[in-house]
Design an enzyme around this catalytic site. Structure first.
Site, PDB file in Angstrom:
ATOM      1  N   GLU A  30      -7.288  35.283  75.580  1.00 38.29           N
ATOM      2  CA  GLU A  30      -8.154  35.115  74.414  1.00 38.29           C
ATOM      3  C   GLU A  30      -8.937  33.816  74.575  1.00 38.29           C
ATOM      4  O   GLU A  30      -8.352  32.761  74.778  1.00 38.29           O
ATOM      5  CB  GLU A  30      -7.308  35.076  73.133  1.00 38.29           C
ATOM      6  N   HIS A  48      -8.659  52.694  56.058  1.00 38.35           N
ATOM      7  CA  HIS A  48      -9.513  53.739  55.490  1.00 38.35           C
ATOM      8  C   HIS A  48      -8.807  55.090  55.350  1.00 38.35           C
ATOM      9  O   HIS A  48      -7.885  55.409  56.103  1.00 38.35           O
ATOM     10  CB  HIS A  48     -10.762  53.912  56.368  1.00 38.35           C
ATOM     11  N   VAL A 171     -12.049  35.049  79.994  1.00 37.92           N
ATOM     12  CA  VAL A 171     -12.182  35.818  81.244  1.00 37.92           C
ATOM     13  C   VAL A 171     -13.648  35.746  81.657  1.00 37.92           C
ATOM     14  O   VAL A 171     -14.546  36.116  80.894  1.00 37.92           O
ATOM     15  CB  VAL A 171     -11.712  37.278  81.052  1.00 37.92           C
ATOM     16  N   LYS A 249     -20.675  52.328  54.991  1.00 36.39           N
ATOM     17  CA  LYS A 249     -19.924  52.971  53.894  1.00 36.39           C
ATOM     18  C   LYS A 249     -20.363  52.395  52.553  1.00 36.39           C
ATOM     19  O   LYS A 249     -19.814  52.752  51.524  1.00 36.39           O
ATOM     20  CB  LYS A 249     -18.426  52.766  54.108  1.00 36.39           C
ATOM     21  N   ARG A 312     -20.168  43.538  63.119  1.00 34.76           N
ATOM     22  CA  ARG A 312     -19.589  44.753  63.691  1.00 34.76           C
ATOM     23  C   ARG A 312     -20.127  44.956  65.117  1.00 34.76           C
ATOM     24  O   ARG A 312     -21.347  44.844  65.313  1.00 34.76           O
ATOM     25  CB  ARG A 312     -19.969  45.984  62.862  1.00 34.76           C
ATOM     26  N   CYS A 440      -6.142  20.122  50.181  1.00 33.00           N
ATOM     27  CA  CYS A 440      -5.025  20.133  51.136  1.00 33.00           C
ATOM     28  C   CYS A 440      -5.421  19.983  52.608  1.00 33.00           C
ATOM     29  O   CYS A 440      -4.556  19.761  53.452  1.00 33.00           O
ATOM     30  CB  CYS A 440      -4.186  21.393  50.956  1.00 33.00           C
TER      31      CYS A 440
HETATM   32  C1  FAD Z   1     -18.186  43.585  58.122  1.00 36.66           C
HETATM   33  C2  FAD Z   1     -17.092  44.417  58.719  1.00 36.66           C
HETATM   34  C3  FAD Z   1     -16.281  45.206  57.908  1.00 36.66           C
HETATM   35  C4  FAD Z   1     -15.285  45.985  58.467  1.00 36.66           C
HETATM   36  N1  FAD Z   1     -14.419  46.642  57.636  1.00 36.66           N
HETATM   37  C5  FAD Z   1     -13.412  47.369  58.160  1.00 36.66           C
HETATM   38  C6  FAD Z   1     -12.460  47.995  57.326  1.00 36.66           C
HETATM   39  O1  FAD Z   1     -12.443  47.796  56.119  1.00 36.66           O
HETATM   40  N2  FAD Z   1     -11.545  48.803  57.890  1.00 36.66           N
HETATM   41  C7  FAD Z   1     -11.511  49.040  59.215  1.00 36.66           C
HETATM   42  O2  FAD Z   1     -10.707  49.851  59.654  1.00 36.66           O
HETATM   43  N3  FAD Z   1     -12.358  48.392  60.056  1.00 36.66           N
HETATM   44  C8  FAD Z   1     -13.284  47.555  59.552  1.00 36.66           C
HETATM   45  N4  FAD Z   1     -14.128  46.880  60.371  1.00 36.66           N
HETATM   46  C9  FAD Z   1     -13.961  47.020  61.806  1.00 36.66           C
HETATM   47  C10 FAD Z   1     -12.830  46.136  62.327  1.00 36.66           C
HETATM   48  O3  FAD Z   1     -12.946  44.829  61.799  1.00 36.66           O
HETATM   49  C11 FAD Z   1     -12.935  46.063  63.850  1.00 36.66           C
HETATM   50  O4  FAD Z   1     -12.932  47.376  64.348  1.00 36.66           O
HETATM   51  C12 FAD Z   1     -11.775  45.327  64.481  1.00 36.66           C
HETATM   52  O5  FAD Z   1     -11.523  44.089  63.866  1.00 36.66           O
HETATM   53  C13 FAD Z   1     -12.136  45.091  65.944  1.00 36.66           C
HETATM   54  O6  FAD Z   1     -11.076  44.411  66.541  1.00 36.66           O
HETATM   55  P1  FAD Z   1     -11.165  44.032  68.071  1.00 36.66           P
HETATM   56  O7  FAD Z   1      -9.818  43.550  68.439  1.00 36.66           O
HETATM   57  O8  FAD Z   1     -11.767  45.144  68.842  1.00 36.66           O
HETATM   58  O9  FAD Z   1     -12.261  42.874  68.121  1.00 36.66           O
HETATM   59  P2  FAD Z   1     -12.085  41.280  67.886  1.00 36.66           P
HETATM   60  O10 FAD Z   1     -11.259  41.003  66.701  1.00 36.66           O
HETATM   61  O11 FAD Z   1     -13.434  40.676  67.956  1.00 36.66           O
HETATM   62  O12 FAD Z   1     -11.242  40.825  69.147  1.00 36.66           O
HETATM   63  C14 FAD Z   1     -11.841  40.679  70.414  1.00 36.66           C
HETATM   64  C15 FAD Z   1     -11.420  39.348  70.953  1.00 36.66           C
HETATM   65  O13 FAD Z   1     -11.864  39.232  72.310  1.00 36.66           O
HETATM   66  C16 FAD Z   1     -12.139  37.877  72.554  1.00 36.66           C
HETATM   67  N5  FAD Z   1     -12.975  37.803  73.754  1.00 36.66           N
HETATM   68  C17 FAD Z   1     -14.249  38.233  73.898  1.00 36.66           C
HETATM   69  N6  FAD Z   1     -14.683  38.022  75.157  1.00 36.66           N
HETATM   70  C18 FAD Z   1     -13.644  37.449  75.813  1.00 36.66           C
HETATM   71  C19 FAD Z   1     -13.479  36.991  77.150  1.00 36.66           C
HETATM   72  N7  FAD Z   1     -14.450  37.095  78.066  1.00 36.66           N
HETATM   73  N8  FAD Z   1     -12.294  36.432  77.508  1.00 36.66           N
HETATM   74  C20 FAD Z   1     -11.278  36.318  76.590  1.00 36.66           C
HETATM   75  N9  FAD Z   1     -11.399  36.738  75.308  1.00 36.66           N
HETATM   76  C21 FAD Z   1     -12.557  37.310  74.939  1.00 36.66           C
HETATM   77  C22 FAD Z   1     -12.842  37.436  71.276  1.00 36.66           C
HETATM   78  O14 FAD Z   1     -12.792  36.026  71.128  1.00 36.66           O
HETATM   79  C23 FAD Z   1     -12.064  38.181  70.216  1.00 36.66           C
HETATM   80  O15 FAD Z   1     -11.033  37.386  69.628  1.00 36.66           O
HETATM   81  C24 FAD Z   1     -15.113  46.040  59.858  1.00 36.66           C
HETATM   82  C25 FAD Z   1     -15.906  45.221  60.666  1.00 36.66           C
HETATM   83  C26 FAD Z   1     -16.847  44.380  60.105  1.00 36.66           C
HETATM   84  C27 FAD Z   1     -17.589  43.425  60.961  1.00 36.66           C
END
Ligand code: FAD
Length: 475
Positions: A30, A48, A171, A249, A312, A440
């Site tokens: 990470e 959802h 990475v 949505k 997103r 705090c």
């Molecule tokens: C406004 C909004 C509302 C949403 N509402 C909902 C909801 O209500 N319900 C629902 O089901 N979903 C919702 N989603 C979708 C949901 O938030 C995402 O699908 C989910 O959080 C994605 O998780 P992830 O682990 O794929 O991405 P991330 O949480 O972004 O994790 C990816 C990680 O990879 C790391 N990374 C990137 N490149 C590198 C690299 N080269 N080397 C090392 N680390 C790296 C990043 O720092 C990050 O921490 C919403 C999204 C948004 C933006």
């Protein structure tokens, strides 16, 4: 056998935990200072009901399966999950037709117990909802979580089961031998690996290109929010949706698991992903308030304690990109836009089953799925509080007055891996209350400095040199 996962958001965290069920060395990389500092920290936190998803898509399949997995996951990993249900509110005949379509669509993909109710029945359940509401689609399986809780809990449990966690480790390259993965290059050195999973959220397209893979194609879509003080009261008992638009949505009004009211998100397509993509804007926040007021006219934006935005990772074509690629050993869980949080447990389960079958992995018989969360002082009875203080007097010192968080909880969070002020906030809720850390933050900063053996000016809000203080005014 060594497997690397890139990205410690909710998706990568749950994949890493699933991999720990097998007899394999697991590495989670990470680039940020902590888990869940990407997309997973700023979203609606809705598990959802999935009736928004089209039949036959990966989004529909993994959403329905993921929703059904959350109760067990929350129990095993000890994070708050409330199945409060949702209402999609209709204001006119077109909206009512949309509710019927959503109900049929939901039933086709296996969403249980959907029902259309009248405006009167909706107002009996949700007294603050607009008098103009004519009907609603009720979905009882919808739930809420704090999204970072899921990722933090999954990583803690994976660590207890042998995970190697590399925070602050970006990475920068995927090492290939012909068409086969053999490792990764990172900001902290190289690692030899037999397989790599790309769960890099908004950056998954860049990571894919490092392996020569041209999917996913992502574009950023911002969503802005307002969080209201608990004083706003219970203006929604369930998640309130409007009829969906073409690209989202819609703007919701919902309670959080901590008892606040959340308004948002907007849906704004951005030309590119820049560091200020997560900035809020006057127009975005005004649109979020207007959307929320349509559902619940009495919401009062003057009670806002925090505004924020999430971005997103919208995949071209809208579909999740999950599974193996043309590069042997390079897997993806990418394009995880909404409902990615809901789908994450199912995506993790299926992807890891596929990897286990491809590499004939044996089971880790010692895997323990249970994790215990931090003690939460504010939730304890007076007798349990007294017992805790007797055992450890630091639980008798309140640091965050808004949320009644004690020094003992902050120290416990640091021992579990928090290194930044936001890391403490996500694990304990200190700084999440009405004053948003006004009182705090300085105390938290000194506790972090003391426990980590560093200078206060070396403690950051969220890593990457994001200092809070620059030095001492007096020697
Ligand atoms: C406004 C909004 C509302 C949403 N509402 C909902 C909801 O209500 N319900 C629902 O089901 N979903 C919702 N989603 C979708 C949901 O938030 C995402 O699908 C989910 O959080 C994605 O998780 P992830 O682990 O794929 O991405 P991330 O949480 O972004 O994790 C990816 C990680 O990879 C790391 N990374 C990137 N490149 C590198 C690299 N080269 N080397 C090392 N680390 C790296 C990043 O720092 C990050 O921490 C919403 C999204 C948004 C933006």
């Amino acid at each position: 056998m060594r497997i690397g996962v890139i990205g410690a958001g909710v998706v990568g965290a749950l994949i890493a935990r699933e991999l720990c069920r097998y007899d394999v060395e697991v590495h989670l990389f990470e680039r940020e200072a902590d888990v869940a500092f990407g997309v997973s920290k700023a979203n609606s936190g809705v598990i959802h009901g999935c009736f928004h998803e089209q039949p036959g898509t990966a989004r529909a399949r993994f959403c329905v399966e993921g929703n059904a997995m959350y109760a067990t996951l929350a129990q095993e990993l000890d994070f708050p999950f409330l199945r409060i249900g949702a209402h999609v509110v209709a204001f006119d005949a077109d909206d009512v037709a949309t509710l019927k379509r959503l109900k049929e669509q939901g039933e086709q993909i296996g969403v249980p117990d959907l029902a259309i109710i009248s405006g009167e029945e909706l107002r009996a359940r949700e007294p603050y909802v607009s008098p103009d509401a004519q009907a609603a689609l009720w979905s009882p399986t919808v739930g809420i979580v704090e999204p970072w809780d899921v990722a933090i809990a999954a990583v803690e449990n994976a660590r207890d089961n042998g995970l190697n966690l590399h925070l602050g480790t970006e990475v920068t390259g995927i090492v290939l031998d012909g068409e086969r993965v053999t490792g990764v290059q990172t900001s902290q050195g190289d690692y030899r690996l037999d397989a790599v999973v790309n769960a890099a959220g908004l950056y998954a397209d860049r990571v894919a290109r490092m392996a020569g893979v041209d999917r996913p194609v992502l574009h950023p879509r911002r969503g802005e929010y307002l969080l209201l003080d608990k004083q706003a009261g219970k203006m929604a008992n369930s998640v309130l949706f409007p009829a969906p638009t073409n690209n989202s949505k819609g703007i919701l009004v919902l309670p959080t698991v901590d008892g606040n009211i959340l308004l948002g998100p907007t849906a704004d397509d951005l030309p590119e992903l820049t560091p200020d993509a997560i900035a809020t804007s006057p127009t975005g926040l005004a649109a979020a308030v207007a959307g929320a007021k349509r559902l619940v006219p009495a919401v009062d934006p003057r009670l806002t304690i925090k505004t924020f935005a999430g971005v997103r990772p919208e995949p071209a074509g809208g579909e999740f990109v999950i599974g193996p690629t043309e590069v042997s050993g390079f897997y993806q869980a990418a394009g995880m836009r909404s409902p990615g949080l809901t789908a994450a447990p199912a995506v993790a389960h299926h992807l890891v089953e596929e990897i286990a079958a491809a590499f004939a992995l044996g089971r880790n018989e010692a895997f323990d799925p249970v994790r215990h969360g931090l003690p939460r002082f504010s939730a304890l009875s007076p007798r349990d509080r007294a017992a805790l203080i007797e055992k450890d007097p630091s639980y008798g010192r309140i640091v965050c007055r808004c949320n009644e968080v004690t020094e003992g909880e902050i120290v416990a969070a640091i021992r579990r891996g928090a290194r930044t002020v936001d890391g403490i906030k996500f694990r304990t809720r200190a700084g999440f209350g009405r004053c948003q850390g006004g009182f705090c933050t300085a105390r938290i900063l000194s506790i972090l400095a003391r426990e980590l053996g560093v200078r206060p000016e070396d403690v950051t809000a969220r890593g990457r040199g994001d200092s809070i203080v620059v030095g001492r005014v007096r020697p």
